[in-house]
Design an enzyme around this catalytic site. Structure first.
Site, PDB file in Angstrom:
ATOM      1  N   GLU A  15       0.792  -1.248   0.079  1.00 44.61           N
ATOM      2  CA  GLU A  15      -0.057  -0.059  -0.064  1.00 44.61           C
ATOM      3  C   GLU A  15       0.759   1.279  -0.165  1.00 44.61           C
ATOM      4  OE1 GLU A  15      -3.221  -0.090  -0.554  1.00 44.61           O
ATOM      5  OE2 GLU A  15      -3.175  -2.386  -0.295  1.00 44.61           O
ATOM      6  N   LYS A  18       2.817   1.197  -5.385  1.00 45.80           N
ATOM      7  CA  LYS A  18       3.760   0.374  -6.604  1.00 45.80           C
ATOM      8  C   LYS A  18       2.781   0.393  -7.777  1.00 45.80           C
ATOM      9  CE  LYS A  18       4.443  -3.515  -4.851  1.00 45.80           C
ATOM     10  NZ  LYS A  18       3.454  -3.301  -3.515  1.00 45.80           N
ATOM     11  N   PHE A  20       0.404   2.570  -8.928  1.00 40.99           N
ATOM     12  CA  PHE A  20       0.196   3.832  -9.427  1.00 40.99           C
ATOM     13  C   PHE A  20       1.708   4.151 -10.165  1.00 40.99           C
ATOM     14  CE2 PHE A  20       0.544   8.555  -9.273  1.00 40.99           C
ATOM     15  CZ  PHE A  20      -0.695   8.772  -9.558  1.00 40.99           C
ATOM     16  N   LYS A  40       2.215  -8.104 -13.806  1.00 39.08           N
ATOM     17  CA  LYS A  40       1.787  -8.238 -12.457  1.00 39.08           C
ATOM     18  C   LYS A  40       1.822  -9.902 -12.284  1.00 39.08           C
ATOM     19  CE  LYS A  40       0.233  -6.989  -8.207  1.00 39.08           C
ATOM     20  NZ  LYS A  40       1.293  -6.131  -7.222  1.00 39.08           N
ATOM     21  N   ARG A 179       4.525  10.346  -2.534  1.00 36.54           N
ATOM     22  CA  ARG A 179       4.033  11.086  -1.403  1.00 36.54           C
ATOM     23  C   ARG A 179       2.782  10.572  -1.171  1.00 36.54           C
ATOM     24  NH1 ARG A 179       5.641  17.438  -0.950  1.00 36.54           N
ATOM     25  NH2 ARG A 179       5.010  16.558   1.285  1.00 36.54           N
TER      26      ARG A 179
END
Length: 225
Positions: A15, A18, A20, A40, A179
């Site tokens: 979370e 990764k 994104f 993936k 961020r």
């Protein structure tokens, strides 16, 4: 496998964005004129869509690529339950076979200029009793991109992951600061501490993107040299 434009992307934790970042890198590659596709290999947590298991992260990666390679190649192992993959695989009596994953990668790599392979969770996530995602990264033998989720504790998590990569003989091609916590205190000081300690290039700082659109973050990133 090391002579191609492909990278194994891992993160400091689960979370931390990764998927994104994977999608943003694919958009950046496409904007630079490359044919780009993501992979993936293992995903846990899926819904049935037209009779096919679809993981949300895999679907996002699929949409961000230059073409649709199909889930057989993009996501060879799609496990139903959103839990640790070794537990989900055991419940389904599935054995995760690295050779199957690597064959899928080879098919993708001949069809695209750039391939981003996204791991699952952090760097060392069990896949069965003896094999984990660090072993998978070694089998891929690709340079690694590390995503650091910028939040309290990230320096420790990042440096431990960098040490683990080095212990496995893997080359860190670069790292990305994401961020995930827009209210993080002393962001600049934390970023500087990481830059001073991680022996690889900073490939970009991903801003907090409330709309969740990775294309809008692509301009903040670059692919490793």
């Amino acid at each position: 496998m090391t002579d191609r434009r492909a990278w194994f992307l891992t993160g400091t934790d689960t979370e931390i964005g990764k998927t994104f970042v994977t999608c943003a890198l694919l958009h950046a590659a496409r904007a630079a004129g490359h044919s780009a596709v993501g992979m993936k290999p293992i995903a846990a947590g899926a819904e049935l869509v037209d009779g096919e298991r679809v993981n949300e992260d895999a679907a996002r990666i699929r949409a961000a690529g230059s073409f649709d390679p199909g889930l057989r190649l993009l996501n060879p192992y799609c496990l139903a339950s959103p839990i640790a993959p070794h537990i989900a695989a055991a419940e389904e009596r599935i054995r995760i076979e690295p050779a199957r994953i690597l064959r899928a990668f080879e098919e993708l790599a001949v069809r695209a200029d750039v391939v981003i392979v996204e791991g699952v969770g952090g760097f060392r996530v069990p896949l069965d009793e003896r094999y984990d995602t660090a072993d998978l990264a070694v089998d891929f033998a690709l340079p690694v991109i590390l995503v650091v989720g910028m939040r309290l504790g990230c320096i420790n998590h990042a440096l431990l992951t960098v040490e683990a990569l080095a212990a496995r003989g893997l080359r860190l091609a670069g790292w990305i600061a994401n961020r995930v916590d827009p209210a993080m205190l002393r962001f600049d000081e934390n970023l500087a501490a990481l830059q001073a300690r991680i022996p690889a290039a900073l490939l970009g700082v991903v801003p907090h993107v409330p709309d969740g659109n990775p294309a809008s973050a692509a301009a903040a990133l670059r692919l490793p040299d």
